[in-house]
Structure formats: structure tokens, C-alpha cells
Write an enzyme that holds these catalytic residues in place. Sequence first.
Site, short mmCIF file in Angstrom:
data_model
loop_
_atom_site.label_atom_id
_atom_site.label_comp_id
_atom_site.label_asym_id
_atom_site.label_seq_id
_atom_site.Cartn_x
_atom_site.Cartn_y
_atom_site.Cartn_z
N LYS A 119 2.48 -3.29 7.33
CA LYS A 119 2.71 -3.47 5.89
C LYS A 119 4.15 -3.04 5.55
O LYS A 119 4.82 -3.67 4.75
CB LYS A 119 1.72 -2.65 5.07
CG LYS A 119 0.30 -3.18 5.07
CD LYS A 119 0.13 -4.58 4.47
CE LYS A 119 0.32 -4.62 2.97
NZ LYS A 119 -0.05 -5.96 2.43
N THR A 151 0.82 -1.21 0.00
CA THR A 151 0.00 0.00 0.00
C THR A 151 0.86 1.26 0.00
O THR A 151 2.02 1.23 0.46
CB THR A 151 -0.90 -0.01 1.27
OG1 THR A 151 -1.44 1.28 1.47
CG2 THR A 151 -0.10 -0.36 2.51
N ASP A 152 0.27 2.37 -0.44
CA ASP A 152 0.98 3.65 -0.37
C ASP A 152 1.03 4.20 1.06
O ASP A 152 1.75 5.14 1.35
CB ASP A 152 0.34 4.69 -1.32
CG ASP A 152 -1.11 4.99 -0.98
OD1 ASP A 152 -1.70 4.30 -0.12
OD2 ASP A 152 -1.68 5.94 -1.59
N GLU A 153 0.24 3.57 1.95
CA GLU A 153 0.18 4.09 3.33
C GLU A 153 1.52 3.93 4.05
O GLU A 153 1.75 4.59 5.06
CB GLU A 153 -0.95 3.41 4.11
CG GLU A 153 -2.29 3.65 3.44
CD GLU A 153 -3.50 3.28 4.27
OE1 GLU A 153 -3.39 3.29 5.50
OE2 GLU A 153 -4.55 2.98 3.67
N TYR A 179 -1.56 -0.43 11.11
CA TYR A 179 -1.71 -1.16 9.83
C TYR A 179 -0.53 -0.88 8.91
O TYR A 179 0.13 -1.80 8.41
CB TYR A 179 -3.03 -0.76 9.15
CG TYR A 179 -3.08 -1.13 7.67
CD1 TYR A 179 -3.08 -2.46 7.25
CD2 TYR A 179 -3.12 -0.13 6.68
CE1 TYR A 179 -3.12 -2.79 5.89
CE2 TYR A 179 -3.16 -0.46 5.32
CZ TYR A 179 -3.16 -1.79 4.94
OH TYR A 179 -3.18 -2.11 3.60
N1 LIG Z 1 -7.98 -2.08 -0.31
C1 LIG Z 1 -7.09 -1.16 -0.68
O1 LIG Z 1 -7.46 -0.03 -0.97
C2 LIG Z 1 -5.63 -1.52 -0.80
C3 LIG Z 1 -4.76 -0.62 -1.39
C4 LIG Z 1 -3.41 -0.97 -1.54
C5 LIG Z 1 -2.96 -2.20 -1.10
N2 LIG Z 1 -3.82 -3.06 -0.51
C6 LIG Z 1 -3.30 -4.37 -0.08
O2 LIG Z 1 -3.90 -5.35 -0.93
C7 LIG Z 1 -4.10 -6.56 -0.20
C8 LIG Z 1 -5.55 -6.97 -0.29
O3 LIG Z 1 -6.36 -5.93 0.27
P1 LIG Z 1 -7.93 -6.07 0.39
O4 LIG Z 1 -8.50 -4.72 0.47
O5 LIG Z 1 -8.42 -7.02 -0.63
O6 LIG Z 1 -8.04 -6.75 1.84
P2 LIG Z 1 -9.25 -7.55 2.49
O7 LIG Z 1 -9.19 -7.27 3.94
O8 LIG Z 1 -10.53 -7.28 1.76
O9 LIG Z 1 -8.88 -9.08 2.22
C9 LIG Z 1 -7.85 -9.74 2.88
C10 LIG Z 1 -7.99 -11.23 2.66
O10 LIG Z 1 -6.91 -11.88 3.34
C11 LIG Z 1 -7.42 -12.98 4.07
N3 LIG Z 1 -6.56 -13.23 5.24
C12 LIG Z 1 -6.43 -12.45 6.35
N4 LIG Z 1 -5.57 -13.03 7.20
C13 LIG Z 1 -5.14 -14.18 6.61
C14 LIG Z 1 -4.23 -15.21 6.99
N5 LIG Z 1 -3.59 -15.17 8.17
N6 LIG Z 1 -4.03 -16.24 6.13
C15 LIG Z 1 -4.68 -16.29 4.94
N7 LIG Z 1 -5.55 -15.36 4.54
C16 LIG Z 1 -5.78 -14.31 5.37
C17 LIG Z 1 -8.82 -12.58 4.47
O11 LIG Z 1 -9.65 -13.71 4.76
C18 LIG Z 1 -9.28 -11.82 3.23
O12 LIG Z 1 -9.89 -12.69 2.31
C19 LIG Z 1 -3.61 -6.30 1.21
O13 LIG Z 1 -2.30 -6.81 1.32
C20 LIG Z 1 -3.62 -4.78 1.33
O14 LIG Z 1 -2.64 -4.35 2.24
C21 LIG Z 1 -5.15 -2.76 -0.35
#
Ligand SMILES: NC(=O)c1ccc[n+]([C@@H]2O[C@H](COP(=O)([O-])OP(=O)(O)OC[C@H]3O[C@@H](n4cnc5c(N)ncnc54)[C@H](O)[C@@H]3O)[C@@H](O)[C@H]2O)c1
Length: 370
Positions: free
Chosen positions: A166, A137-139, A162
Amino acid sequence: MAGKQTVIVTGGSGFIGTNFVRLLVKSGGYRVVNLDALTYAANALSLVDLEGHPDYVFVKGSITDRELVSSLFAKYQPVGVFHLAAESHVDRSIVNAEDFVQTNVVGTYTMLESARAYWKGLSDEKKHSFRFLHVSTDEVFGSLGETGYFNEETPYAPNSPYSASKASSDHFVRAFHHTYGLPTIITNCSNNYGPYQFPEKMIPLMIMNALSGKPLPVYGDGMNVRDWLYVEDHCKAVKLAFEKGQPGDVYTIGGNNEQKNIDVVNQICVILDDIAPPVEIPQLREQGLKSYRELIRFVTDRPGHDRRYAIDSTRIRRELGWRAEVGFEAGLRRTIEWYLSNPDWVDRASGGSFGEWIQKNYAWRAEESK
Ligand SMILES: NC(=O)c1ccc[n+]([C@@H]2O[C@H](COP(=O)([O-])OP(=O)(O)OC[C@H]3O[C@@H](n4cnc5c(N)ncnc54)[C@H](O)[C@@H]3O)[C@@H](O)[C@H]2O)c1
């Protein structure tokens, strides 16, 4: 299965993962093994259309389970990993960061160690083409002032538990490349929005609350800026980085679409006023609501709330030819229509009664407009 590349995707049942797994399978080039613990953030209905698909395997389990993860590498012999699994909700990390450390830090380390052990045993050719793509993430870069952009050179300065977890995972990925030569790639992306996003996040929360006639809570003065990217555009960038990026590469990805939170909420209200006007919905008409904007309320700010994020995506655009294709207004409209058309999914995600609400208040409108 001939000619298809097998990959492990972690967190494939979450918001981005759901969109990403579908993109990979539908592309026809991949066989996906989705490892997901199915935490509260996952939704069993999200990938129901892929159940029984020959190119999709689901494994329920945690990325912190070394034995399980190693057995998946041995069994499926993947050409690479897309690592998305994480605890991702900033507000929850402020209440308690334990799960964030376990999953984001220990889990990423476990994935890296298992990948390294497997990778070491591959032939030179396979070793060379293997990729471990870490979605971040950009955070991790902290907060920007009025001007400037994050890019691949920006120093890390995480402000929330968080983003600290990350950032730590990013450092481990980087270290595994520099220390052991594991061919890793890191992508740091801005805020995503689109279908299948858990209703606790800002955009779906506002849509759900508006349709239920509940207040729309905007943190602080509503002037915090985020660079919003439609989830499918992010997924395409990640796939491209995996296919064309070089070991050790880092890409920052954004929509070139800075929006103040209050403006996002206003735009959601404008679209909802258009496609589901409150005066045509009995429950909201009774409430005397003329526009969803009347529901906006400013609430106490989130502690440590970063003021502005904005991404310079020049590198991925120039080197890999990526660009965001979905404009914000179109993406927002698509997202809102998706939530209105998928009440069962929302019910499952929120444990709520959105399906019932749609039946009572909205289904007749959808019927009428056919
Ligand atoms: N949503 C955003 O805007 C955004 C932006 C940039 C980066 N990201 C990154 O992208 C990735 C996905 O984000 P998202 O929004 O889909 O998250 P989300 O919270 O919707 O989904 C996370 C998934 O990971 C699974 N999970 C959690 N703990 C686990 C574990 N110990 N073992 C296996 N699975 C596990 C959960 O069941 C879920 O299905 C993350 O790494 C997040 O940091 C998200």
C-alpha cells in the site's frame, strides 16, 4: 442520467466498496462504474439491491488489465476515479505477498497510467475538475508507541507485506501528481468495521465464532490498539475528499476511538450476551456456555504485529467539516445485528453453514421477539 457525474470505482464489491458504491448511488448525484475482479474477498450478494439500477454498472475485470481499464475510461468518460481495489488481508500477505504486489502496486500503476492518458485528452475545464482518489491505510506509517498520533506529515514505515504494497501504491499516486500534474488525492484511514466485512477480519470473525461456540482467538496479549471507524463514516469522508479536496491533498482519517483488541472482543461478547444469550441457544446451552466471554483464547501473536495505530483527523475535520458520526458501541451493535440478519450473505462469504445455524438456533428468537 442528466446532471449525474460518472465515476469509476475500483474494488466496489469488497467491504468498503460495497458500502461506498451504495452511498454514491443513493446520493443521487453519481453514476457508478464498478470495476472489480471478484476475488475471494468480494461477495456477489453485497450489491444485489443495485442490480438493474440505472446509475450502476458492474464490470468484472482486473485493475492490472491495461486494455480493459483504458477502454472503460474511453467508454464512460468519468469525472474521476475512486480507487479502492486491493488485496487487503494482512495475514494473507504474510503467507504470500505475490498478489499484493500485483494488485496493489502494479494494479495502482496501471490505473494511474490509464487515468493519465485519458486525462491528458480532456478539455482544460474537465482536466481541472478531474480527481483520482486513492483509498489507503494508516498501516503505511508503521507502529506507534504508547503516545502520539499519525497525521499527514508522518513518515512512512510499513511493517507488513500488505502495508509495504500500500505504501508503494501511495508513492506512485504522489509521484503521478508531482511529475505529471494528475489531480490526485490520497486518504489514509484507520481500521474500518461494519456490515459486509469479510468474515476473516477480526470483528466478523469473533461474531461468527462466538455464535458457533468456537474459540475467540486473540493475538498475543490482546493489548494491540486500533483506532476503529464505522465504515459509513469512512465512506462519507472519501466522498467529501473527492468533492472538496484539492489536487495533491492527503487526508488521514480516524474515529478518535482507540480500542485494545481484547476490549473489542469483550464488547462483542457483552452485546451478543444481550441480544443472543448462549443459554437461549440450544447448541450453546448444551455446550454449557453462560457467556461468550468464556470462549476467549490468547493465541501466538502475528509476526510483525504493529502495537498501536491512532489517527489525528484534525485536517479533514477543519478543512472539509467531516466528523465521525457513529459511536463505537452503537456501531458494533448495528454490525452484530446486521450479521445476524444476513445469514445468506455470510454463507456465501464463508462457504459455511451459518444460514443453517441461524435457522436452527436463532431464527426462532428473532420470531419470538417480534
Ligand atoms: N478495511 C479496512 O479497515 C481499511 C482501512 C483503511 C484502508 N483500507 C483500504 O480500502 C480499500 C478497500 O478495503 P476493503 O476492506 O474493502 O478490502 P476488501 O478486501 O474487502 O475488498 C477489496 C476488493 O477489491 C477487489 N479486487 C482485488 N484485486 C483486484 C484486482 N486485481 N482488480 C479488481 N478488483 C480487485 C476484490 O474483489 C474486492 O472486492 C483497500 O484499498 C484497503 O487497502 C481498508
